[in-house]
Design a protein around this motif. Structure first.
Motif, PDB file in Angstrom:
ATOM      1  N   LYS A  36       0.533  -0.750   0.104  1.00 10.69           N
ATOM      2  CA  LYS A  36      -0.293  -0.265  -0.129  1.00 10.69           C
ATOM      3  C   LYS A  36       1.268   1.507   0.150  1.00 10.69           C
ATOM      4  CE  LYS A  36      -3.549   2.050   3.155  1.00 10.69           C
ATOM      5  NZ  LYS A  36      -4.354   2.165   4.041  1.00 10.69           N
ATOM      6  N   GLU A  37       2.047   1.083   0.453  1.00 10.32           N
ATOM      7  CA  GLU A  37       2.824   2.401   0.461  1.00 10.32           C
ATOM      8  C   GLU A  37       3.830   3.063  -0.417  1.00 10.32           C
ATOM      9  OE1 GLU A  37       3.359   2.467   5.243  1.00 10.32           O
ATOM     10  OE2 GLU A  37       5.261   1.347   4.196  1.00 10.32           O
ATOM     11  N   PHE A  38       4.284   1.882  -0.766  1.00 11.75           N
ATOM     12  CA  PHE A  38       4.561   1.403  -2.689  1.00 11.75           C
ATOM     13  C   PHE A  38       3.504   1.940  -3.814  1.00 11.75           C
ATOM     14  CE2 PHE A  38       5.803  -0.950  -6.389  1.00 11.75           C
ATOM     15  CZ  PHE A  38       6.889  -0.427  -6.647  1.00 11.75           C
ATOM     16  N   LEU A  39       2.341   1.539  -3.244  1.00 17.39           N
ATOM     17  CA  LEU A  39       1.790   2.252  -4.392  1.00 17.39           C
ATOM     18  C   LEU A  39       1.458   3.319  -4.099  1.00 17.39           C
ATOM     19  CD1 LEU A  39      -1.428  -0.226  -4.820  1.00 17.39           C
ATOM     20  CD2 LEU A  39       0.248  -0.042  -6.308  1.00 17.39           C
ATOM     21  N   LYS A  40       1.309   3.981  -3.010  1.00 11.97           N
ATOM     22  CA  LYS A  40       1.138   5.901  -2.777  1.00 11.97           C
ATOM     23  C   LYS A  40       2.306   6.149  -3.519  1.00 11.97           C
ATOM     24  CE  LYS A  40      -0.346   8.572   0.634  1.00 11.97           C
ATOM     25  NZ  LYS A  40      -0.174   9.116   2.512  1.00 11.97           N
ATOM     26  N   LEU A  41       3.390   5.710  -3.048  1.00 11.45           N
ATOM     27  CA  LEU A  41       4.647   6.197  -3.394  1.00 11.45           C
ATOM     28  C   LEU A  41       5.130   6.169  -4.872  1.00 11.45           C
ATOM     29  CD1 LEU A  41       7.271   7.326  -2.859  1.00 11.45           C
ATOM     30  CD2 LEU A  41       8.700   5.278  -2.966  1.00 11.45           C
ATOM     31  N   SER A  42       4.531   5.346  -5.624  1.00 13.76           N
ATOM     32  CA  SER A  42       4.343   4.982  -7.107  1.00 13.76           C
ATOM     33  C   SER A  42       4.314   6.251  -8.045  1.00 13.76           C
ATOM     34  CB  SER A  42       4.285   4.068  -7.686  1.00 13.76           C
ATOM     35  OG  SER A  42       4.986   2.915  -7.017  1.00 13.76           O
TER      36      SER A  42
END
Length: 138
Positions: A36-42
């Motif tokens: 979830k954090e990775f998607l937000k960063l992406s």
């Protein structure tokens, strides 16, 4: 791993920048970036979503005042605030919350899930309560 992912994507950052990006992306402060954090960063890196604007830094006087308040609320001088101490702090500040609400606020503020709120967590909580930053959406 984050630095390697940046390189694969054609982005080159120094170690300090990678560390700062990691710290901002690791919103639950778990020491890892979950999916979830990775998607937000992406989304932020791709420009699909704007990065949140950081509040202006606190000056020394503001930090000192918050430290003094923290020490006042930390009745047992343990270096952290318990749920009971937080409830008492809210009452002193004129905020009347029921036990359930105090518990919910406490659980959100206790980001390391230690069962207490340390000074770093207290600063984040005070930022949210004062409107200095928006509360994260669960």
């Amino acid at each position: 791993e984050l630095a390697q992912a940046f390189r694969v994507a054609g982005m080159s950052f120094d170690a300090k920048t990678v560390g700062e990006v990691f710290d901002k992306a690791d919103t639950d402060q778990s020491g890892t970036i979950d999916f979830k954090e990775f998607l937000k960063l992406s989304d932020i890196l791709s420009g699909r979503v704007k990065a949140p604007v950081a509040p202006p830094p606190r000056d020394d006087a503001q930090t000192a005042a918050l430290r003094k308040a923290f020490q006042t609320y930390d009745k047992d001088s343990s270096g952290s605030i318990t749920k009971l101490e937080l409830a008492q702090a809210f009452r002193v500040a004129g905020m009347s919350f029921d036990a359930k609400t105090v518990g919910e606020v406490f659980d959100k503020a206790d980001t390391d899930q230690s069962g207490t709120i340390d000074f770093k967590e207290f600063l984040k909580l005070s930022d949210i309560l004062s409107g200095r930053v928006k509360a994260p959406v669960a």
